[in-house]
Structures are given as structure tokens and as C-alpha cells.
Design an enzyme around this catalytic site. Structure first.
Site, PDB file in Angstrom:
ATOM      1  N   TYR A 147       0.855  -1.177   0.000  1.00 60.53           N
ATOM      2  CA  TYR A 147       0.000   0.000   0.000  1.00 60.53           C
ATOM      3  C   TYR A 147       0.894   1.230   0.000  1.00 60.53           C
ATOM      4  O   TYR A 147       1.817   1.327   0.801  1.00 60.53           O
ATOM      5  CB  TYR A 147      -0.886  -0.023   1.255  1.00 60.53           C
ATOM      6  CG  TYR A 147      -1.844   1.137   1.379  1.00 60.53           C
ATOM      7  CD1 TYR A 147      -2.968   1.230   0.562  1.00 60.53           C
ATOM      8  CD2 TYR A 147      -1.635   2.143   2.320  1.00 60.53           C
ATOM      9  CE1 TYR A 147      -3.857   2.285   0.680  1.00 60.53           C
ATOM     10  CE2 TYR A 147      -2.524   3.200   2.450  1.00 60.53           C
ATOM     11  CZ  TYR A 147      -3.634   3.267   1.625  1.00 60.53           C
ATOM     12  OH  TYR A 147      -4.513   4.311   1.753  1.00 60.53           O
ATOM     13  N   ASP A 242       9.164   2.560  -0.227  1.00 57.53           N
ATOM     14  CA  ASP A 242       8.151   3.219   0.600  1.00 57.53           C
ATOM     15  C   ASP A 242       8.430   2.830   2.046  1.00 57.53           C
ATOM     16  O   ASP A 242       8.117   1.719   2.482  1.00 57.53           O
ATOM     17  CB  ASP A 242       6.752   2.766   0.164  1.00 57.53           C
ATOM     18  CG  ASP A 242       5.655   3.457   0.969  1.00 57.53           C
ATOM     19  OD1 ASP A 242       5.944   3.920   2.092  1.00 57.53           O
ATOM     20  OD2 ASP A 242       4.518   3.497   0.488  1.00 57.53           O
ATOM     21  N   LYS A 270       4.614   9.378   8.729  1.00 58.22           N
ATOM     22  CA  LYS A 270       4.385   8.899  10.092  1.00 58.22           C
ATOM     23  C   LYS A 270       5.400   9.439  11.111  1.00 58.22           C
ATOM     24  O   LYS A 270       5.254  10.548  11.595  1.00 58.22           O
ATOM     25  CB  LYS A 270       4.322   7.376  10.091  1.00 58.22           C
ATOM     26  CG  LYS A 270       3.175   6.862   9.166  1.00 58.22           C
ATOM     27  CD  LYS A 270       2.743   5.482   9.505  1.00 58.22           C
ATOM     28  CE  LYS A 270       1.850   4.855   8.447  1.00 58.22           C
ATOM     29  NZ  LYS A 270       0.416   4.993   8.691  1.00 58.22           N
TER      30      LYS A 270
HETATM   31  N1  HOZ Z   1      -3.743   3.315   6.097  1.00 59.25           N
HETATM   32  C1  HOZ Z   1      -3.637   3.148   7.492  1.00 59.25           C
HETATM   33  C2  HOZ Z   1      -3.242   1.783   7.865  1.00 59.25           C
HETATM   34  N2  HOZ Z   1      -2.158   1.219   7.162  1.00 59.25           N
HETATM   35  C3  HOZ Z   1      -4.894   3.506   8.221  1.00 59.25           C
HETATM   36  C4  HOZ Z   1      -4.944   4.930   8.546  1.00 59.25           C
HETATM   37  C5  HOZ Z   1      -6.001   5.309   9.571  1.00 59.25           C
HETATM   38  O1  HOZ Z   1      -7.081   4.760   9.580  1.00 59.25           O
HETATM   39  O2  HOZ Z   1      -5.729   6.193  10.352  1.00 59.25           O
END
Ligand code: HOZ
Length: 437
Positions: A147, A242, A270
Site C-alpha cells: 500500500y 516506501d 508517520k
Molecule cells: N492506512 C492506514 C493503515 N495502514 C490507516 C490509517 C487510519 O485509519 O488512520
């Protein structure tokens, strides 16, 4: 912890659904794959989050990765307070941006130049555009289950929420664009080689989470990432790591330090924002200088390099740079992993854990789990039972089988012991054989 009362969360969720699609601003939060009502969080401190009903949980979601120091770390909070007093956005360069870029470069030497943006999605989207602009090629190779945020080109056989909800591609992504995104199998270099053979001179970049965390944690097989490095070099394509999750997580210098591989471009997010919205992409100077205003590839942002996010990021990285930090984090993660391993083994519940330091996923299946196809074999109903068993005992893990659990520097021995005891009970309650929900 007694019986979980979630009256206020339930009420808020009802209200939220009237004004926010699904009641949430990011899909996995909705608890849809585990059932029940998402907790509305009121505050967080150290390794815990407290919901609006006053329940306090030991937290392993960690805001999906950023809170490596724990929540509301005093130095980070004080820094944000001081920065806010000086104004929250200028739309002009600041000294802090230079400091953060330097800090990033010192940890990630492959990032000779860095540009700051506001999210991991934005960083990935920008890096892909840059790779296309630099190479003059349109096609991108990504891996099933990886992802890279929700930009159009990246929502093809993706992980995280789209994997959780079984919709790895998304309506709204033009087919004409999606056809430029080719997908390969993680840990299978031959699948990438085949794509290069059948798309000669057309592939701009291979983008990969070197330690995937969005189909659950997956370990790169020995030699896999080296093969990607060699293949991209041979074919004149760029290699993009990534490291939005793994950066400053698996080591100060991310997976590239741990594994000794230098990509052409790296995407971060992050942790580098200390819990505030941020992203960054960077890499080879010649590639980065193709960006506007030096080069022709356009990318911009009003809140890029936002002074609050930058200040929080600098404070967070300063803590992480202290001697012994990653050893300490590793010790906590080892302690928890060993405890949980014993509990799962005794329970007889089929489980397979992938872990790199403080990020891990226990898949409810006998494994091995090495890619998207094998991750998908997990018993998600059993995971949902476990999730609720843990929640009832005050332990908050991701409301999806296909995410990571994060140990922070704030987790105490007591909290780790509580987690191990809770897991024992959660599995026992399910009779060693979690029933389907
Ligand atoms: N894409 C995030 C997990 N890999 C989730 C982000 C969220 O819900 O804060």
C-alpha cells in the site's frame, strides 16, 4: 478491567455516520472487518489511549505507526506548544525545514535531497510522478498487497483498508491510468523480471515497501530486494522504497539501513512528523533536481513543511537519535513477542507471526505468510474474536488482520505482561479454537 461500556462511543458513532461517510475519516477505523463500534478516543498518554467512555487501553495501533515514543511525549508536546505560539503556517521557507531535511539525510544517506509534504499518500504520489518525469516512462511496478497511499496510480491490488474490505482496486481510478500500474508478487523477483521483459523500456520505477506492513507484516526473503535493485539498474528504472512505516521504525535509517540496500527514491511519513501530518520523499540529487523549481516536474503544497509538523518531527527524531533507543525498543518488542509466542503455542490456535523489531503481525493461520496470496489465507473471523477478546481486557490492537502491531518506547514491562495475560485469556475463552463471528 470490567465489562467494556461503550455507550458514548456508540452514540458518537451514530452521530458521526450522519455527517461522515461510514462515521470515520479513514476506513479501517470503522471496525467493519471485526464488527462492533469503533472507539472514539478522547486522549492518549504513554502507551495508552482512553476513549470517551473513560476506558483506557494499552495501545498497539500507535496511530498506525507514528507514535514510536508513545503518546504525548513531553518533549514533543512542549515543542509543538512553543512552535504554535510562533504561528502555525507561513507558506514560506523556515529554518526547521532545513534542519529536518538534514536529519533525514543523516539517517538515510540515499536521500541526498528531500522534499517535505503533508502525508505519505502525497509523498508516494509525488515520487511516482517524479520517477515518470525523470525517466520519460509511464509504467510503474508495484506489489500485490503493498500500500502506497490512495493516489490513483497506487490503488491497484493494494493493501491496508482495500485489502481489509476485499476491494483491492477502487472505482474512480480511470482504467486508462490503472493500466500503467503493473503488479508483481512480493518475494518473487521472477515476476518482476517478466514484467520488465514484456514492457521493455517502458517501466519508470518499481515501488515497494521493503518491509511491507499493509498486508500485515511480511519479511523480504533474502536476496529479493537486491534483485529489485539489480533489475531496476539494468533496465534504467528507478527503485522506490516506501518506508512510511519502516522508516525510523525498524532502524533509525529504516529498512535500507537494516538490509544495506540503497534505493533511488525513498518515501517517508508517520514518525518523521512526531504524530502530526507529514510526508517526505527524497533520493538521488540528479533525480530530485528534476523537481520544480529546478526542473520541470511540478509538485507543490501550501502546508508542505508546516512549522508545527516539522518541529514535532525534529523533536521526535532527536529522541530517537539518543544512544541505545533502538536497543531498548528491540528489548521490549522481543519480550512481548516471546510471551505471545508461548501463549499462542500453548493454545493450539494456528498462528504465524512475522516481525521485524517493534512491528509485527500474527496471522491466524499456520503459515508461512510471505506475500498477499498467503496473507489472505488467514482466518479473519478468528482474528475478529481475538481482537474483541483483547479489547475487552483493555488491549487495543488493529481492527484488521492485515495491519501491523507497534510496540513503542513507552510500553512498560507491566503493560507488556498485561498484554500477554490478556492474549492467554482471549485464546482460552475461544476454547483454543476461536469460533467464527
Ligand atoms: N492506512 C492506514 C493503515 N495502514 C490507516 C490509517 C487510519 O485509519 O488512520
Amino acid at each position: 478491567m470490567g465489562k467494556l461500556t461503550t455507550k458514548k462511543s456508540k452514540k458518537l458513532f451514530g452521530e458521526a455516520k450522519k455527517v461522515i461517510p461510514g462515521g470515520v475519516n479513514s476506513p479501517v477505523r470503522a471496525f467493519r472487518s471485526v464488527g462492533g463500534t469503533p472507539l472514539f478516543i478522547a486522549k492518549a498518554k504513554g502507551a495508552t489511549v482512553t476513549d470517551v467512555d473513560g476506558n483506557t487501553f494499552v495501545d498497539y495501533v500507535s496511530s498506525w505507526g507514528p507514535m514510536i515514543l508513545g503518546h504525548a511525549h513531553p518533549n514533543v508536546v512542549a515543542t509543538i506548544r512553543a512552535a504554535a505560539g510562533k504561528g502555525t503556517s507561513y507558506g514560506a521557507p523556515t529554518e526547521g525545514e532545513v534542519t529536518l531535511a538534514r536529519l533525514i539525510r543523516s539517517a538515510f544517506p540515499s536521500m541526498e535531497k528531500v522534499r517535505l509534504v503533508s502525508s505519505g499518500t502525497e509523498a508516494a504520489m509525488s515520487a511516482v510522478r517524479l520517477a515518470r518525469g525523470f525517466t520519460g516512462r509511464d509504467k510503474i511496478v508495484k506489489f500485490e498487497g503493498c500500500y502506497h497511499g490512495h493516489a490513483d496510480s497506487m490503488l491497484v491490488k493494494a493493501g491496508s483498508g482495500v485489502l481489509t474490505f476485499g476491494q483491492p482496486d477502487s472505482p474512480g481510478v480511470p482504467k486508462d491510468l490503472a493500466r500503467h500500474t503493473l503488479t508483481a508478487t512480493f518475494n518473487d523477483a521472477a515476476s518482476v523480471r517478466r514484467l520488465f521483459e514484456s514492457n521493455k523500456g517502458e517501466i519508470a520505477a518499481v515501488i515497494v515497501e521493503p518491509v511491507p506492513g499493509n498486508m500485515g507484516v511480511i519479511l523480504p526473503a533474502p536476496g529479493f530486494l537486491d534483485s529489485l535493485r539489480n533489475l531496476t539498474k539494468e533496465e534504467g528504472a528507478l527503485l522506490i522504497f516506501d518506508e512510511v512505516i519502516s522508516g525510523f521504525r525498524v532502524a533509525f535509517g529504516g529498512a535500507q539501513e537494516l538490509l544495506g540496500i540503497e534505493p533511488d527514491l525513498t518515501i517517508l511519513g508517520k514518525i518523521i512528523g512526531g504524530g502530526l501530518p507529514v510526508g517526505a520523499f527524497g533520493g538521488r540529487k540528479d533525480v530530485m533536481d528534476a523537481l520544480s523549481p529546478v526542473g520541470p516536474v511540478y509538485q507543490a503544497g501550501t502546508l508542505s513543511g508546516n512549522p508545527l509538523a516539522v518541529a514535532a518531527g525534529i523533536a521526535c527524531l532527536a529522541e530517537l537519535a539518543k544512544k541505545g533507543t533502538y536497543r531498548k525498543l528491540g528489548e521490549k518488542a522481543d519480550y512481548l513477542a516471546e510471551g505471545l509466542y508461548g501463549v499462542f503455542e500453548k493454545s493450539g490456535v494456528p498462528a504465524w507471526t512475522n516481525r521485524v523489531g517493534s512491528m509485527s503481525t500474527t496471522f491466524f493461520q499456520k503459515g508461512p505468510v510471505v506475500d498477499y496470496a498467503t496473507a489472505k489465507r488467514s482466518d479473519t473471523a478468528a482474528y475478529a474474536n481475538y481482537f474483541h477478546g483483547m479489547l475487552a481486557q483493555g488491549i487495543y490492537i488493529a481492527p484488521s488482520q492485515f495491519e501491523a502491531a507497534f510496540v513503542s518506547l513507552a510500553h512498560t514491562r507491566r503493560e507488556l505482561d498485561r498484554t500477554i495475560a490478556a492474549a492467554r485469556q482471549a485464546l482460552e475463552k475461544a476454547g483454543g479454537n476461536p469460533r467464527k463471528r
